[in-house]
Design a protein around this motif. Structure first.
Motif, PDB file in Angstrom:
ATOM      1  N   ASN A 290       0.811  -1.215   0.000  1.00 53.62           N
ATOM      2  CA  ASN A 290       0.000   0.000   0.000  1.00 53.62           C
ATOM      3  C   ASN A 290       0.849   1.271   0.000  1.00 53.62           C
ATOM      4  N   ILE A 291       2.150   1.155  -0.298  1.00 50.61           N
ATOM      5  CA  ILE A 291       3.033   2.329  -0.260  1.00 50.61           C
ATOM      6  C   ILE A 291       2.575   3.431  -1.217  1.00 50.61           C
ATOM      7  N   PRO A 292       2.215   3.134  -2.477  1.00 50.65           N
ATOM      8  CA  PRO A 292       1.740   4.220  -3.349  1.00 50.65           C
ATOM      9  C   PRO A 292       0.523   4.936  -2.776  1.00 50.65           C
ATOM     10  N   PHE A 293      -0.366   4.191  -2.144  1.00 47.85           N
ATOM     11  CA  PHE A 293      -1.531   4.819  -1.515  1.00 47.85           C
ATOM     12  C   PHE A 293      -1.094   5.728  -0.365  1.00 47.85           C
ATOM     13  N   LEU A 294      -0.195   5.246   0.483  1.00 48.95           N
ATOM     14  CA  LEU A 294       0.288   6.053   1.600  1.00 48.95           C
ATOM     15  C   LEU A 294       0.959   7.329   1.107  1.00 48.95           C
ATOM     16  N   GLN A 295       1.687   7.221   0.009  1.00 46.14           N
ATOM     17  CA  GLN A 295       2.331   8.412  -0.557  1.00 46.14           C
ATOM     18  C   GLN A 295       1.300   9.426  -1.023  1.00 46.14           C
ATOM     19  N   ASN A 296       0.192   8.960  -1.581  1.00 49.74           N
ATOM     20  CA  ASN A 296      -0.885   9.870  -1.979  1.00 49.74           C
ATOM     21  C   ASN A 296      -1.481  10.568  -0.767  1.00 49.74           C
ATOM     22  N   VAL A 297      -1.647   9.821   0.334  1.00 51.67           N
ATOM     23  CA  VAL A 297      -2.167  10.426   1.565  1.00 51.67           C
ATOM     24  C   VAL A 297      -1.228  11.525   2.046  1.00 51.67           C
ATOM     25  N   LEU A 298       0.056  11.233   2.084  1.00 54.24           N
ATOM     26  CA  LEU A 298       1.033  12.178   2.617  1.00 54.24           C
ATOM     27  C   LEU A 298       1.189  13.417   1.743  1.00 54.24           C
ATOM     28  N   ASN A 299       0.850  13.310   0.471  1.00 56.51           N
ATOM     29  CA  ASN A 299       0.941  14.469  -0.433  1.00 56.51           C
ATOM     30  C   ASN A 299      -0.372  15.227  -0.558  1.00 56.51           C
ATOM     31  N   ASN A 300      -1.409  14.738   0.106  1.00 60.79           N
ATOM     32  CA  ASN A 300      -2.718  15.374   0.037  1.00 60.79           C
ATOM     33  C   ASN A 300      -2.717  16.666   0.863  1.00 60.79           C
ATOM     34  N   GLN A 301      -3.251  17.729   0.283  1.00 62.50           N
ATOM     35  CA  GLN A 301      -3.214  19.031   0.959  1.00 62.50           C
ATOM     36  C   GLN A 301      -4.048  19.050   2.234  1.00 62.50           C
ATOM     37  N   GLN A 302      -5.152  18.313   2.236  1.00 60.59           N
ATOM     38  CA  GLN A 302      -5.976  18.256   3.451  1.00 60.59           C
ATOM     39  C   GLN A 302      -5.209  17.587   4.590  1.00 60.59           C
ATOM     40  N   PHE A 303      -4.475  16.536   4.255  1.00 59.18           N
ATOM     41  CA  PHE A 303      -3.647  15.872   5.276  1.00 59.18           C
ATOM     42  C   PHE A 303      -2.556  16.811   5.772  1.00 59.18           C
ATOM     43  N   LEU A 304      -1.877  17.476   4.853  1.00 56.46           N
ATOM     44  CA  LEU A 304      -0.788  18.361   5.244  1.00 56.46           C
ATOM     45  C   LEU A 304      -1.286  19.537   6.080  1.00 56.46           C
ATOM     46  N   ALA A 305      -2.542  19.921   5.842  1.00 59.51           N
ATOM     47  CA  ALA A 305      -3.122  21.009   6.630  1.00 59.51           C
ATOM     48  C   ALA A 305      -3.620  20.542   7.990  1.00 59.51           C
ATOM     49  N   GLY A 306      -3.659  19.209   8.197  1.00 58.45           N
ATOM     50  CA  GLY A 306      -4.088  18.669   9.485  1.00 58.45           C
ATOM     51  C   GLY A 306      -5.563  18.812   9.752  1.00 58.45           C
ATOM     52  N   THR A 307      -6.387  18.715   8.700  1.00 59.87           N
ATOM     53  CA  THR A 307      -7.836  18.914   8.881  1.00 59.87           C
ATOM     54  C   THR A 307      -8.622  17.660   8.491  1.00 59.87           C
ATOM     55  N   VAL A 308      -8.070  16.479   8.762  1.00 60.72           N
ATOM     56  CA  VAL A 308      -8.721  15.232   8.351  1.00 60.72           C
ATOM     57  C   VAL A 308      -9.735  14.776   9.401  1.00 60.72           C
ATOM     58  N   ASP A 309     -10.722  13.991   8.928  1.00 62.06           N
ATOM     59  CA  ASP A 309     -11.655  13.313   9.818  1.00 62.06           C
ATOM     60  C   ASP A 309     -11.790  11.871   9.344  1.00 62.06           C
ATOM     61  N   THR A 310     -12.688  11.109   9.945  1.00 66.46           N
ATOM     62  CA  THR A 310     -12.787   9.683   9.632  1.00 66.46           C
ATOM     63  C   THR A 310     -13.330   9.412   8.233  1.00 66.46           C
ATOM     64  N   GLN A 311     -13.834  10.425   7.547  1.00 61.32           N
ATOM     65  CA  GLN A 311     -14.325  10.265   6.182  1.00 61.32           C
ATOM     66  C   GLN A 311     -13.297  10.705   5.136  1.00 61.32           C
ATOM     67  N   PHE A 312     -12.083  11.007   5.585  1.00 62.12           N
ATOM     68  CA  PHE A 312     -11.052  11.546   4.701  1.00 62.12           C
ATOM     69  C   PHE A 312     -10.809  10.642   3.490  1.00 62.12           C
ATOM     70  N   ILE A 313     -10.599   9.357   3.706  1.00 57.20           N
ATOM     71  CA  ILE A 313     -10.293   8.451   2.594  1.00 57.20           C
ATOM     72  C   ILE A 313     -11.492   8.300   1.671  1.00 57.20           C
ATOM     73  N   ASP A 314     -12.675   8.128   2.248  1.00 55.15           N
ATOM     74  CA  ASP A 314     -13.874   7.934   1.427  1.00 55.15           C
ATOM     75  C   ASP A 314     -14.186   9.159   0.571  1.00 55.15           C
ATOM     76  N   GLU A 315     -13.861  10.338   1.062  1.00 58.77           N
ATOM     77  CA  GLU A 315     -14.186  11.568   0.348  1.00 58.77           C
ATOM     78  C   GLU A 315     -13.075  12.029  -0.594  1.00 58.77           C
ATOM     79  N   ASN A 316     -11.995  11.271  -0.676  1.00 58.88           N
ATOM     80  CA  ASN A 316     -10.886  11.626  -1.568  1.00 58.88           C
ATOM     81  C   ASN A 316     -10.537  10.444  -2.461  1.00 58.88           C
ATOM     82  N   PRO A 317     -11.392  10.153  -3.446  1.00 62.27           N
ATOM     83  CA  PRO A 317     -11.140   8.985  -4.308  1.00 62.27           C
ATOM     84  C   PRO A 317      -9.840   9.083  -5.094  1.00 62.27           C
ATOM     85  N   GLU A 318      -9.302  10.304  -5.246  1.00 64.71           N
ATOM     86  CA  GLU A 318      -8.044  10.444  -5.981  1.00 64.71           C
ATOM     87  C   GLU A 318      -6.876   9.771  -5.251  1.00 64.71           C
ATOM     88  N   LEU A 319      -7.072   9.448  -3.978  1.00 67.69           N
ATOM     89  CA  LEU A 319      -6.035   8.733  -3.242  1.00 67.69           C
ATOM     90  C   LEU A 319      -5.760   7.368  -3.855  1.00 67.69           C
TER      91      LEU A 319
END
Length: 626
Positions: free
Chosen positions: A450-479
């Motif tokens: 799952n490394i490519p997926f984890l890299q997408n998470v770490l490069n996501n602007q919402q993640f970098l801004a620290g504003t994630v919730d439990t729906q983060f993955i479901d609401e970001n299909p581009e991950l």
């Protein structure tokens, strides 16, 4: 009361304590642990073994029949098979066998790890009954906290806010429907006697109630041996925040701040962060205060985690207590510089938190830590396990290994975790940058991760801004839009194999065609081939064959050229047809060989029957194993 202990420099004052109010009228006796068994496998077993080694404690591993080659078995001083003949998971749930091995090998204490028996009160009680220390809370506390309904009642009694839900486990589908009618939808079914996302189902419509009730019951029964459920109102888009607590046998309890576990997929945590970003200081104070208050309410000792949901209005709701070490305990260790496994062992020995220098005023947050779980999964296929390793390293990176090493066999029977990667930096962006760099350095061959997926998470602007919730993955299909892995070595091997088998495909400048290279079959003498070892076996039987082998004065050789040519990926055109052509010459010219091995079954038998030879062109000849 004063306590003294003999140290290298003489008598050393440990601490001054007030009278300890508990069921017993005396202090717990300090008794050093000399030998620890970990009733678990994989990464957590290795983590505990390392801590024990640092403390000079001998270690014992247990393993199932399917885990004979796993790394945790190799990391311990001793290792013993458990659950012989049982299913892979059931082997690690075999309490009588685990206790038997512990007693036979003079184990002082058992660490349950996480999962399996870690939250089973009957296991904690079995250890206690056998005179073995259980490195965790008392059996009674494990029972109370493991029963999610009772834990909820204890939280209410302690004045900790809870999510609206049933006061007792539900026993029928009708009770679930009544709850929906009373509180409305959405709701969530939860296993009453387990965690980790198993036995959890969210219901958004009345039509889904029956199906999700049955599925949650089945999952809970399979995972924990008990399908009992309770129902809660489902808080939409919350943050999942948990607080690490630590208690001793003297009534002391402290917290080590919080972790944000909001990045989840199907209730399974994917990325964990400590401390939680952009958490209001007053909310942090309420979370930690309520966690300590709840722990003191039940007389909690050893390590544990109190989990909360935070709604969009900043209100927090207690959901459960995990009476064990968490997978993500690593990020707390990184930001507080407290070794939680060391602390667990010392508490079990009878030491107090002040003895260990652990006082609430001394616990400080130092920077930010992020943990990623690298697993053998394919995110594009819904995170289902998919049965050469080089890891990322460097400053600020910690690796807690599970089963990842060159040539490792990944078991399909257990958790798909390869390694936990923990990055520590001065703040959230720094830790995220270190994690991205480390993941980019990984090279894993043979399995998808799952490394490519984890890299997408770490490069996501919402993640970098620290504003994630439990729906983060479901609401970001581009991950799930994964970049192709740049596996240059594998691509090169594939190209070379293609050229060797099919010839060069590059157009040439002239119309000349490549010269054909056809193998020439050497001339074969007339008559039958000379006798070889196979003839001795056929003529004199196994005893005569063994006698001939023992009496032979030279070196006996097996030639595997036929087999290697037949099965090689770089020579897939060497088929039985071609091997048959050359076998007469081999039979006449190499009769002094011990054997000639062929990859073939039926075709190899036909060749042997026609041409004989030293050991025959065979598969399964007794000589093959000598």
């Amino acid at each position: 009361m004063w306590r003294f202990r003999l140290a290298q420099g003489g008598l050393r004052l440990l601490t001054v304590r007030r009278a300890y109010s508990s069921k017993s009228s005396h202090y717990p006796e300090y008794k050093p642990i000399k030998k620890v068994m970990v009733a678990n496998r994989g990464e957590i077993a290795i983590r505990v073994f390392r801590a024990c080694t640092e403390l000079g404690i001998r270690t014992v591993a247990v393993y199932s029949e399917q885990d004979i080659g796993q790394m945790h078995r190799q990391k311990a001083d001793e290792a013993y098979l458990i659950g012989r003949g049982l299913a892979p998971v059931q082997a690690y749930l075999d309490i009588p066998d685990i206790i038997k091995v512990a007693k036979e090998n003079h184990v002082d204490a058992v660490h349950p790890g996480y999962g399996f028996l870690s939250e089973r009160a009957d296991f904690a009680q079995a250890c206690q009954d056998a005179g073995i220390k259980f490195i965790g809370p008392s059996p009674e506390v494990v029972r109370k906290m493991g029963d999610k309904v009772e834990a909820r009642a204890i939280a209410i009694a302690a004045g900790v806010p809870v999510v609206p839900g049933t006061d007792n486990p539900i026993s029928s589908l009708n009770e679930a429907r009544e709850f929906c009618n009373t509180y409305g939808l959405p709701i969530i079914f939860k296993a009453a006697y387990g965690g980790g996302g198993r036995g959890m189902r969210v219901v958004h419509s009345f039509e889904e109630v029956e199906e999700n009730y049955n599925r949650a019951y089945s999952e809970a029964l399979a995972a924990f041996g008990n399908g009992t459920l309770f129902v809660e109102k489902f808080i939409e888009k919350p943050r999942h925040i948990e607080v690490q607590i630590l208690g001793d046998q003297f009534g002391n309890v402290l917290h080590l701040y919080e972790r944000d576990c909001s990045i989840q997929r199907r209730h399974q945590k994917v990325v964990e962060i400590a401390p939680a970003t952009h958490l209001d200081p007053q909310l942090r104070s309420r979370l930690t205060s309520d966690s300590v208050k709840l722990a003191k309410q039940v007389g909690y000792e050893n390590a544990g985690t109190v989990e909360f949901l935070i709604d969009k209005y900043g209100k927090h709701y207690f959901i459960e207590v995990n009476s064990r070490l968490q997978v993500e305990h690593t990020v707390t260790e990184e930001i507080t510089n407290v070794d939680l496994v060391h602390a667990q062992i010392h508490v079990a020995e009878g030491r107090s938190l002040p003895d260990m220098g652990l006082r609430q005023e001394n616990i400080r947050i130092n920077g930010c830590a992020i943990q990623c779980r690298v697993t053998t999964e394919d995110p594009a296929r819904g995170f289902q396990p998919d049965p050469v390793f080089r890891s990322g390293e460097g400053m600020g990176i910690r690796l807690d290994n599970a089963s990842a090493f060159q040539g490792a066999l990944i078991s399909p029977h257990y958790d798909s975790l390869l390694v936990k990667v923990i990055a520590h930096g001065k703040d959230h962006p720094t830790a995220a940058t270190k994690m991205s760099r480390a993941l980019a350095e990984f090279r894993v061959r043979g399995v998808k991760t799952n490394i490519p997926f984890l890299q997408n998470v770490l490069n996501n602007q919402q993640f970098l801004a620290g504003t994630v919730d439990t729906q983060f993955i479901d609401e970001n299909p581009e991950l799930f839009q994964l970049r192709p892995v740049q596996n240059r070595a594998q691509k090169l091997l594939h190209y070379l194999g293609h050229v060797m088998v099919n010839g060069p495909q590059t157009p040439i400048a002239t119309k000349a065609t490549p010269s054909p290279i056809d193998p020439i079959i050497p001339p074969v003498p007339m008559g039958p081939p000379p006798a070889g070892f196979r003839d001795i076996l056929l003529r004199e039987g196994p005893e005569g064959f063994a006698r001939a082998v023992r009496n032979h004065k030279g070196l006996l050789l097996m030639d595997t050229t036929f087999r290697d040519a037949h099965q090689s990926l770089l020579a897939t055109r060497v088929r039985t047809y071609d091997l048959k052509k050359i076998s007469p010459y081999v039979a006449h010219s190499f009769n002094n060989l011990f054997s000639v091995e062929n990859w073939g079954g039926k075709s190899g038998q036909r060749t042997r029957a026609q041409h004989g030879g030293p050991g025959g062109l065979h598969q399964g000849d007794p000589a093959r194993h000598r």
